[in-house]
Write an enzyme that holds these catalytic residues in place. Structure first.
Site, PDB file in Angstrom:
ATOM      1  NE  ARG A 128      55.159  79.507  26.885  1.00  0.00           N
ATOM      2  CZ  ARG A 128      56.131  79.788  26.006  1.00  0.00           C
ATOM      3  NH1 ARG A 128      56.549  78.863  25.162  1.00  0.00           N
ATOM      4  NH2 ARG A 128      56.684  80.980  25.967  1.00  0.00           N
ATOM      5  CG  ASP A 158      54.483  83.371  19.981  1.00  0.00           C
ATOM      6  OD1 ASP A 158      55.472  84.054  19.644  1.00  0.00           O
ATOM      7  OD2 ASP A 158      54.564  82.207  20.390  1.00  0.00           O
ATOM      8  N   GLY A 190      57.210  77.292  20.861  1.00  0.00           N
ATOM      9  CA  GLY A 190      56.883  77.744  19.505  1.00  0.00           C
ATOM     10  C   GLY A 190      55.390  77.526  19.297  1.00  0.00           C
ATOM     11  CG  ASN A 229      57.788  86.614  17.151  1.00  0.00           C
ATOM     12  OD1 ASN A 229      57.398  85.460  17.348  1.00  0.00           O
ATOM     13  ND2 ASN A 229      58.999  86.856  16.691  1.00  0.00           N
ATOM     14  CE  LYS A 230      60.229  84.157  22.957  1.00  0.00           C
ATOM     15  NZ  LYS A 230      59.639  83.830  24.280  1.00  0.00           N
ATOM     16  CD  GLN A 274      63.470  81.246  23.141  1.00  0.00           C
ATOM     17  OE1 GLN A 274      64.269  82.159  23.307  1.00  0.00           O
ATOM     18  NE2 GLN A 274      62.294  81.218  23.742  1.00  0.00           N
TER      19      GLN A 274
HETATM   20  O1  MRU Z   1      58.681  81.349  24.044  1.00  0.00           O
HETATM   21  P1  MRU Z   1      58.755  80.551  22.760  1.00  0.00           P
HETATM   22  O2  MRU Z   1      60.078  79.930  22.506  1.00  0.00           O
HETATM   23  O3  MRU Z   1      57.612  79.571  22.651  1.00  0.00           O
HETATM   24  O4  MRU Z   1      58.524  81.671  21.654  1.00  0.00           O
HETATM   25  C1  MRU Z   1      58.499  81.285  20.299  1.00  0.00           C
HETATM   26  C2  MRU Z   1      58.373  82.419  19.362  1.00  0.00           C
HETATM   27  O5  MRU Z   1      58.252  83.558  19.738  1.00  0.00           O
HETATM   28  C3  MRU Z   1      58.305  82.074  17.917  1.00  0.00           C
HETATM   29  O6  MRU Z   1      58.914  83.060  17.134  1.00  0.00           O
HETATM   30  C4  MRU Z   1      56.829  81.978  17.533  1.00  0.00           C
HETATM   31  O7  MRU Z   1      56.171  81.068  18.361  1.00  0.00           O
HETATM   32  C5  MRU Z   1      56.650  81.566  16.134  1.00  0.00           C
HETATM   33  S1  MRU Z   1      57.095  79.896  15.913  1.00  0.00           S
HETATM   34  C6  MRU Z   1      56.787  79.375  14.361  1.00  0.00           C
END
Ligand code: MRU
Length: 367
Positions: free
Chosen positions: A90, A244, A54, A254-255, A203
């Site tokens: 990352r 992100d 996140g 975003n994801k 997630q």
């Molecule tokens: O790969 P992750 O689990 O780190 O991805 C997280 C996301 O895409 C969240 O939606 C994003 O970081 C926003 S968190 C407040």
């Protein structure tokens, strides 16, 4: 937020005053395991291997990683090495770069003798600021939910849809997309959340469902492809996701799968909101599709699934034929034109350069 009645943040300073505690998010929802991070290498591994994940939490963890590095070596060279190690973990979430730049900004001018104290102080501030920012997001997002609730029949819930985990686990506390939801729930507004499972790492199914359940928020986990159908049948009042990275003109990374939800939302005239803390804005870029690096992760995440067997064992099973090639793009970009508004700590903003720059003038950079 609370876990079994006990208040928790997702990251904290241990009672020894220097090592850092975190929840091992790879083990949820089946096991609640706390880990201790006691050097910069462990901080980098925690981010790389997604014990913590996140965007905001990655940033806060990296800040403490720098503090841990300073504890063993306060030299400029050690600061450089720590930042290089952490930034390589990352690529997509901009909060990581932001937090490392913040740490360098405060540490570079300090005499070596003052660096450990300065590093821990700024890391703690970054964590506390994240909590305050998310409460701000919550207050502004609450007004949107209240407006929808006011137009409903008595007792009818406001139906939200969210993707991935942008909850308190993804931040230091409160979450971004979930902050308005928690505040609405706490104020007695009936809310119900459709939780996208969010393959490949799930997630949504494992983290968002877990934290909403622990807070008593009504929710239903859905397979990733369900959202469009729900929207066509009037079962979604609004979508709120996290992000992100947001570009200067409001493109949202975003994801993976977020873009498809935004398309479905537009086709069905469902408002599509993105909740973000200001450190997630990358004012140095304007073209999300071309300029945001999209993390590609291991094929195993798509080819396998992890779960608990009926007799309580955690097992990994393969769901793809041996030998089938697999692609694993972790994020996608939703163009600003598909975003109804951005919910920030300084208000609900149009996804446009002028609105973002007007609200956060101190963050604007010249290209
Ligand atoms: O790969 P992750 O689990 O780190 O991805 C997280 C996301 O895409 C969240 O939606 C994003 O970081 C926003 S968190 C407040």
């Amino acid at each position: 937020m609370k876990v079994d009645g006990r208040p928790f943040r997702s990251l904290w300073l241990e009672p020894d005053g220097w090592s850092v505690g975190a929840i091992d998010q790879r083990r949820l929802p089946h096991e609640f395991v706390v880990v201790r991070i006691d050097n910069v290498e462990s901080a980098a591994d925690a981010i790389r291997f997604m014990l913590v994940r996140g965007a905001p939490l990655i940033g806060a963890t990296a800040a403490y990683g720098v503090a841990l590095a300073m504890r063993s070596d306060v030299s400029d060279a050690a600061l450089d090495r720590a930042c290089e190690l952490l930034i390589a973990t990352r690529p997509t979430a901009i909060n990581l770069k932001w937090a490392l730049e913040e740490m360098q900004r405060v540490l570079r001018p300090r005499l070596p003798a003052a660096r450990v104290e300065t590093a821990y102080a700024r890391a703690a501030e970054i964590a506390d600021e994240d909590v305050a920012i998310n409460r701000g997001i919550g207050r502004h997002g609450l007004a949107l939910i209240e407006a929808i609730a006011a137009a409903k029949r008595p007792g009818e819930p406001v139906n939200l849809l969210t993707h991935c985990n942008a909850g308190w686990l993804a931040t230091v506390d409160w979450g971004t997309a979930t902050a308005p939801i928690y505040l609405a729930h706490d104020r007695g507004i009936r809310v119900h959340v459709w939780v996208d499972e969010t393959r490949p790492r799930n997630q949504g199914a494992s983290l968002t469902a877990w934290e909403l359940g622990h807070h008593g928020v009504a929710h239903t986990v859905i397979a990733d492809n369900t959202g469009g159908h729900l929207m066509q049948h009037g079962l979604v009042d609004l979508v709120i996701t996290g992000t992100d990275r947001v570009t200067a003109n409001g493109d949202v990374c975003n994801k993976i799968g977020t873009y498809l939800k935004a398309l479905a939302a537009q086709d069905n005239r469902v408002p599509f909101y993105v909740a973000l803390p200001s450190p997630t804005i990358d004012f140095s870029i304007s073209d999300g599709l071309r300029e945001i690096p999209i993390e590609q992760r291991a094929a195993e995440e798509v080819a396998t699934m992890t779960g608990r067997t009926a007799d309580g064992r955690i097992e990994v099973v393969r769901v793809v034929p041996e030998g089938s090639p697999v692609a694993n793009y972790a994020f996608d970009v939703t163009p600003a034109r598909l975003v109804t508004a951005l919910i920030t700590e300084r208000g609900v903003l149009k996804p446009e350069r002028a609105a973002l720059a007007g609200a956060f003038p101190e963050r604007v950079v010249d290209r």
